[in-house]
Design a protein around this motif. Structure first.
Motif, PDB file in Angstrom:
ATOM      1  N   PRO A 190       0.820  -1.210   0.000  1.00 54.37           N
ATOM      2  CA  PRO A 190       0.000   0.000   0.000  1.00 54.37           C
ATOM      3  C   PRO A 190       0.857   1.265   0.000  1.00 54.37           C
ATOM      4  O   PRO A 190       1.908   1.310   0.633  1.00 54.37           O
ATOM      5  CB  PRO A 190      -0.812  -0.100   1.298  1.00 54.37           C
ATOM      6  CG  PRO A 190      -0.353  -1.320   2.012  1.00 54.37           C
ATOM      7  CD  PRO A 190       0.703  -1.987   1.215  1.00 54.37           C
TER       8      PRO A 190
ATOM      9  N   TYR B 222       0.595   5.534   0.598  1.00 50.99           N
ATOM     10  CA  TYR B 222      -0.279   6.479   1.293  1.00 50.99           C
ATOM     11  C   TYR B 222       0.007   7.922   0.866  1.00 50.99           C
ATOM     12  O   TYR B 222       1.143   8.291   0.579  1.00 50.99           O
ATOM     13  CB  TYR B 222      -0.098   6.344   2.806  1.00 50.99           C
ATOM     14  CG  TYR B 222      -0.602   5.018   3.336  1.00 50.99           C
ATOM     15  CD1 TYR B 222      -1.901   4.899   3.814  1.00 50.99           C
ATOM     16  CD2 TYR B 222       0.219   3.906   3.325  1.00 50.99           C
ATOM     17  CE1 TYR B 222      -2.370   3.682   4.293  1.00 50.99           C
ATOM     18  CE2 TYR B 222      -0.239   2.680   3.791  1.00 50.99           C
ATOM     19  CZ  TYR B 222      -1.533   2.575   4.270  1.00 50.99           C
ATOM     20  OH  TYR B 222      -2.008   1.369   4.729  1.00 50.99           O
TER      21      TYR B 222
ATOM     22  N   MET C 162      -4.873   5.664   2.293  1.00 54.33           N
ATOM     23  CA  MET C 162      -4.287   4.814   1.253  1.00 54.33           C
ATOM     24  C   MET C 162      -4.588   5.414  -0.111  1.00 54.33           C
ATOM     25  O   MET C 162      -5.738   5.700  -0.430  1.00 54.33           O
ATOM     26  CB  MET C 162      -4.824   3.388   1.310  1.00 54.33           C
ATOM     27  CG  MET C 162      -4.023   2.493   0.381  1.00 54.33           C
ATOM     28  SD  MET C 162      -4.647   0.872  -0.012  1.00 54.33           S
ATOM     29  CE  MET C 162      -4.736   0.033   1.490  1.00 54.33           C
TER      30      MET C 162
END
Length: 198
Positions: free
Chosen positions: A55, A57, A62
């Motif tokens: 992921p 950010y 996210m």
């Protein structure tokens, strides 16, 4: 949407077994032109790795999910192997019957078949052909033990890694699977003639 149903007659399918193992050694051009029947192949454990999500950010939330490249590895198990596989296992004949180990390992290709079954035809329903390209076998442990009142054949194992090949229009890949219940029978027969000889 039409109402879904489960366990309809003829739709309870499964996959089992392994047979018709074939070893392919590439020629100087990298083409798999000659195959060797692999007697005693007992198991192929496919172990794809990678494709892990990472992921990312931004603005305290996210932003996106990046996926790593997928790799294909496998474990092979067999009671024996074709003579041509010795070079893939790091052994070279100094003279007939005399092998030296710890030599550079030859890449290879592998084909094997698994059976497809269903509730009507059992394992006569169909089969899948599995093709693996650009394999490299890692050294593996072998256990030699005394013969006793419960004898067992030595089970040889190898950890296999692969290098994907180019597939026009798709990402590079190391594997190809053909389902006999879904492909054209004539095309399948032609492929099997290529894989197993005529």
């Amino acid at each position: 949407m039409t109402q879904l149903t489960w366990d309809n007659v003829g739709q309870r399918t499964y996959e089992t077994g392994i047979s018709k193992g074939v070893l392919y050694i590439p020629d100087v051009s990298g083409n798999y032109t000659k195959g060797y029947a692999w007697n005693g192949l007992t198991k192929v454990t496919e172990k794809p790795t990678g494709a892990a999500a990472t992921p990312q950010y931004a603005d305290n939330a996210m932003y996106l999910n990046l996926v790593s490249t997928e790799r294909f590895d496998a474990d092979l198990e067999a009671f024996t192997y074709p003579d041509a596989f010795a070079a893939c296992d790091g052994s070279i004949a100094l003279q007939p019957g005399v092998m030296i180990g710890q030599q550079p390992r030859q890449t290879f290709g592998l084909a094997y078949r698994t059976e497809l079954g269903n509730d009507l035809k059992g394992t006569q329903y169909g089969y899948k052909l599995h093709l693996i390209y650009n394999c490299l076998a890692a050294p593996s442990q072998r256990d030699y033990a005394t013969i006793n009142d419960n004898p067992n054949a030595i089970n040889l194992t190898w950890a296999i890694s692969t290098t994907p090949i180019s597939v026009p229009g798709y990402k590079n890949a190391s594997t190809l699977t053909i389902d006999s219940t879904k492909v054209d029978p004539t095309a399948l027969a032609n492929l099997e003639s290529f894989l197993y000889g005529t």
